[in-house]
Write a protein that holds these residues in place. Structure first.
Motif, PDB file in Angstrom:
ATOM      1  N   LYS A  52      10.264  33.702  -0.348  1.00 41.35           N
ATOM      2  CA  LYS A  52      11.186  34.160  -0.711  1.00 41.35           C
ATOM      3  C   LYS A  52      10.827  35.849  -1.969  1.00 41.35           C
ATOM      4  N   TYR A  53       9.901  35.709  -2.418  1.00 41.32           N
ATOM      5  CA  TYR A  53       9.610  37.005  -3.072  1.00 41.32           C
ATOM      6  C   TYR A  53       8.493  37.168  -2.197  1.00 41.32           C
ATOM      7  N   ILE A  54       8.165  38.597  -2.513  1.00 38.82           N
ATOM      8  CA  ILE A  54       7.084  39.460  -2.511  1.00 38.82           C
ATOM      9  C   ILE A  54       6.470  40.469  -3.165  1.00 38.82           C
ATOM     10  N   ILE A  55       5.359  40.686  -3.827  1.00 42.44           N
ATOM     11  CA  ILE A  55       4.846  41.572  -4.677  1.00 42.44           C
ATOM     12  C   ILE A  55       3.840  42.648  -4.101  1.00 42.44           C
ATOM     13  N   GLY A  56       4.044  43.912  -4.317  1.00 38.98           N
ATOM     14  CA  GLY A  56       3.120  44.268  -3.500  1.00 38.98           C
ATOM     15  C   GLY A  56       2.463  45.347  -4.718  1.00 38.98           C
ATOM     16  N   HIS A  57       1.162  45.384  -4.411  1.00 35.37           N
ATOM     17  CA  HIS A  57       0.572  46.591  -5.510  1.00 35.37           C
ATOM     18  C   HIS A  57      -0.030  47.554  -4.486  1.00 35.37           C
ATOM     19  N   SER A  58       0.366  49.440  -5.044  1.00 41.43           N
ATOM     20  CA  SER A  58      -0.072  50.382  -4.445  1.00 41.43           C
ATOM     21  C   SER A  58       0.524  50.156  -3.232  1.00 41.43           C
ATOM     22  N   ILE A  59      -0.462  50.871  -2.341  1.00 42.20           N
ATOM     23  CA  ILE A  59       0.227  51.211  -0.980  1.00 42.20           C
ATOM     24  C   ILE A  59       0.218  49.488  -0.384  1.00 42.20           C
ATOM     25  N   GLY A  60       0.378  48.611  -1.204  1.00 40.85           N
ATOM     26  CA  GLY A  60       0.160  47.495  -0.674  1.00 40.85           C
ATOM     27  C   GLY A  60       1.995  46.994  -0.943  1.00 40.85           C
ATOM     28  N   GLY A  61       2.288  47.963  -1.847  1.00 46.56           N
ATOM     29  CA  GLY A  61       4.113  48.122  -2.035  1.00 46.56           C
ATOM     30  C   GLY A  61       4.443  48.802  -0.922  1.00 46.56           C
ATOM     31  N   LYS A  62       3.984  49.562  -0.546  1.00 44.09           N
ATOM     32  CA  LYS A  62       4.687  51.124   0.411  1.00 44.09           C
ATOM     33  C   LYS A  62       4.419  49.598   1.810  1.00 44.09           C
ATOM     34  N   THR A  63       3.371  49.274   1.788  1.00 46.75           N
ATOM     35  CA  THR A  63       3.294  47.922   3.095  1.00 46.75           C
ATOM     36  C   THR A  63       5.116  47.189   3.389  1.00 46.75           C
ATOM     37  N   SER A  64       4.344  46.127   2.111  1.00 49.01           N
ATOM     38  CA  SER A  64       6.257  45.381   1.747  1.00 49.01           C
ATOM     39  C   SER A  64       7.458  45.966   1.948  1.00 49.01           C
ATOM     40  N   LEU A  65       7.843  47.369   1.909  1.00 47.35           N
ATOM     41  CA  LEU A  65       9.529  47.744   1.595  1.00 47.35           C
ATOM     42  C   LEU A  65       9.196  48.295   3.115  1.00 47.35           C
ATOM     43  N   TYR A  66       8.002  49.175   3.922  1.00 49.19           N
ATOM     44  CA  TYR A  66       7.671  49.405   5.501  1.00 49.19           C
ATOM     45  C   TYR A  66       7.920  48.088   5.867  1.00 49.19           C
ATOM     46  N   GLN A  78       9.552  44.709   5.368  1.00 47.04           N
ATOM     47  CA  GLN A  78      10.937  44.334   4.839  1.00 47.04           C
ATOM     48  C   GLN A  78      12.011  45.177   5.637  1.00 47.04           C
ATOM     49  N   ALA A  79      12.140  46.670   5.288  1.00 48.65           N
ATOM     50  CA  ALA A  79      13.249  47.754   6.233  1.00 48.65           C
ATOM     51  C   ALA A  79      12.782  46.913   7.469  1.00 48.65           C
ATOM     52  N   THR A  80      11.753  46.763   8.703  1.00 46.66           N
ATOM     53  CA  THR A  80      11.727  46.881   9.688  1.00 46.66           C
ATOM     54  C   THR A  80      11.825  45.721  10.278  1.00 46.66           C
ATOM     55  N   TYR A  81      11.573  44.480   9.664  1.00 43.81           N
ATOM     56  CA  TYR A  81      11.053  43.145  10.363  1.00 43.81           C
ATOM     57  C   TYR A  81      12.890  42.365   9.109  1.00 43.81           C
ATOM     58  N   GLN A  82      13.741  42.603   8.475  1.00 45.82           N
ATOM     59  CA  GLN A  82      14.879  42.519   7.841  1.00 45.82           C
ATOM     60  C   GLN A  82      14.160  40.596   7.528  1.00 45.82           C
ATOM     61  N   ASN A  83      13.493  40.603   7.260  1.00 45.43           N
ATOM     62  CA  ASN A  83      13.056  39.603   6.601  1.00 45.43           C
ATOM     63  C   ASN A  83      14.159  38.256   5.761  1.00 45.43           C
ATOM     64  N   PRO A  84      15.079  37.779   6.398  1.00 47.63           N
ATOM     65  CA  PRO A  84      16.321  37.345   5.783  1.00 47.63           C
ATOM     66  C   PRO A  84      16.000  36.373   4.755  1.00 47.63           C
ATOM     67  N   SER A  85      15.500  35.579   4.453  1.00 47.18           N
ATOM     68  CA  SER A  85      14.650  34.856   3.677  1.00 47.18           C
ATOM     69  C   SER A  85      13.930  35.456   2.063  1.00 47.18           C
ATOM     70  N   ILE A  86      13.803  37.127   2.043  1.00 46.77           N
ATOM     71  CA  ILE A  86      13.040  37.320   1.112  1.00 46.77           C
ATOM     72  C   ILE A  86      14.327  37.921   0.018  1.00 46.77           C
ATOM     73  N   GLU A  87      14.548  37.414  -0.780  1.00 47.49           N
ATOM     74  CA  GLU A  87      15.688  37.823  -2.120  1.00 47.49           C
ATOM     75  C   GLU A  87      15.146  38.934  -3.219  1.00 47.49           C
ATOM     76  N   LYS A  88      13.448  39.216  -3.528  1.00 49.15           N
ATOM     77  CA  LYS A  88      13.563  39.809  -4.534  1.00 49.15           C
ATOM     78  C   LYS A  88      12.318  40.209  -4.154  1.00 49.15           C
ATOM     79  N   MET A  89      11.678  41.590  -4.377  1.00 47.42           N
ATOM     80  CA  MET A  89      10.719  42.271  -4.364  1.00 47.42           C
ATOM     81  C   MET A  89       9.825  42.684  -5.665  1.00 47.42           C
ATOM     82  N   VAL A  90       9.072  43.158  -5.879  1.00 42.90           N
ATOM     83  CA  VAL A  90       8.272  43.315  -7.068  1.00 42.90           C
ATOM     84  C   VAL A  90       6.912  44.505  -6.332  1.00 42.90           C
TER      85      VAL A  90
END
Length: 282
Positions: A142-156, A158-170
């Protein structure tokens, strides 16, 4: 002395690659990419894990013949994914996890390719995102928390895979543009234009993406999840303006500015704000 030796070493590598790219361009490209993508630290010893990791439940997944490691702290049905950055591992979340456990949610942390207890020698965002996708198919976060390039990976991801379960990202100290990281590497080694051209072509040939397009500007319009961007004005690894860029392009996000915490953002106030963001029903 260490800085001087590092300077001499990097410039020597650059001079070698600048010559080699005219003689053996394919070899030069592979070496340059290898230097850029292979972490020098961040691995963990399975026989000597930090206690909080040794005590966590563990699950190993596989992708293209390589195993990667996850750590699980079980709670309720709401799941939080933790995505660490370059030359790091799940141990970086030691201070945050106790605060997240207070929410009662399940926490799952992933060791990136070639980091922690995960196998491999190469790190890239595309593979890391595929790891997130594999784990997501079993445990819908439901949530993703990413640091540094892990944050960049999280953005990529969600934008690419479009996971509908994810509501919030840090995103903590995350870069907006991969181009910034790429150009820093070019500058570090003082690579010539021919070598730069070869590296650009390598990214297109292997990942079908142009370096300049690997940007929050192109990713965030596809993300409907709410974003909480935390960035320090004194971050010398990923400059503060990168956090501003992400927020400017991501309409559903807000930027939290800190001062004096640097790139790590390890701070109790930061942890509390993360928990408050995840717990807010709005």
């Amino acid at each position: 002395m260490k800085r001087f030796l590092f300077y001499i070493t990097t410039k020597s590598y650059g001079a070698y690659l600048n010559l080699l790219c005219f003689i053996a361009p394919k070899k030069a490209t592979l070496i340059a990419y290898s230097l850029f993508s292979q972490p020098r630290k961040g691995k963990l010893d399975a026989t000597n894990l930090p206690p909080f990791l040794a005590e966590a439940e563990k699950e190993t997944f596989e992708k293209n013949g390589q195993n990667f490691q996850t750590y699980i702290w079980k709670g309720d049905e709401k799941i939080i994914f933790l995505i660490h950055g370059w030359e790091s591992n799940t141990a970086r979340w030691k201070k945050l996890i106790p605060h997240l456990l207070e929410t009662g949610h399940t926490i799952i942390a992933i060791d990136a390719p070639a980091h922690g207890l995960s196998e491999g020698k190469e790190f890239n965002v595309f593979q890391y995102a595929s790891y997130i996708d594999i784990v997501s198919k079993k445990y819908a976060p439901k949530y993703i928390i990413g640091h540094s390039i892990g944050g960049k990976t999280s953005l990529y991801y969600q934008a690419t895979y479009q996971n509908p379960s994810i509501e919030k990202m840090v995103l903590l100290g995350a870069p907006a543009d991969f181009k910034v990281i790429f150009e820093n590497y070019i500058k570090l080694l003082s690579l010539n234009s021919r070598m730069v051209q070869l590296l650009h072509q390598h990214y297109w040939d292997y990942f079908q993406i142009k370096v300049e397009q690997f940007s929050a500007q192109h990713f965030t319009p596809n993300i409907t999840a709410k974003g909480f961007i935390i960035h320090d004005v004194e971050d010398k690894i990923v400059l503060y303006k990168e956090g501003e860029k992400i927020t400017n392009h991501w309409k559903a996000s807000v930027l939290e500015t800190t001062k004096g915490l640097g790139h790590s953002l390890q701070n109790k106030d930061v942890y509390k704000k993360i928990v408050d963001f995840l717990s807010d029903s709005n």
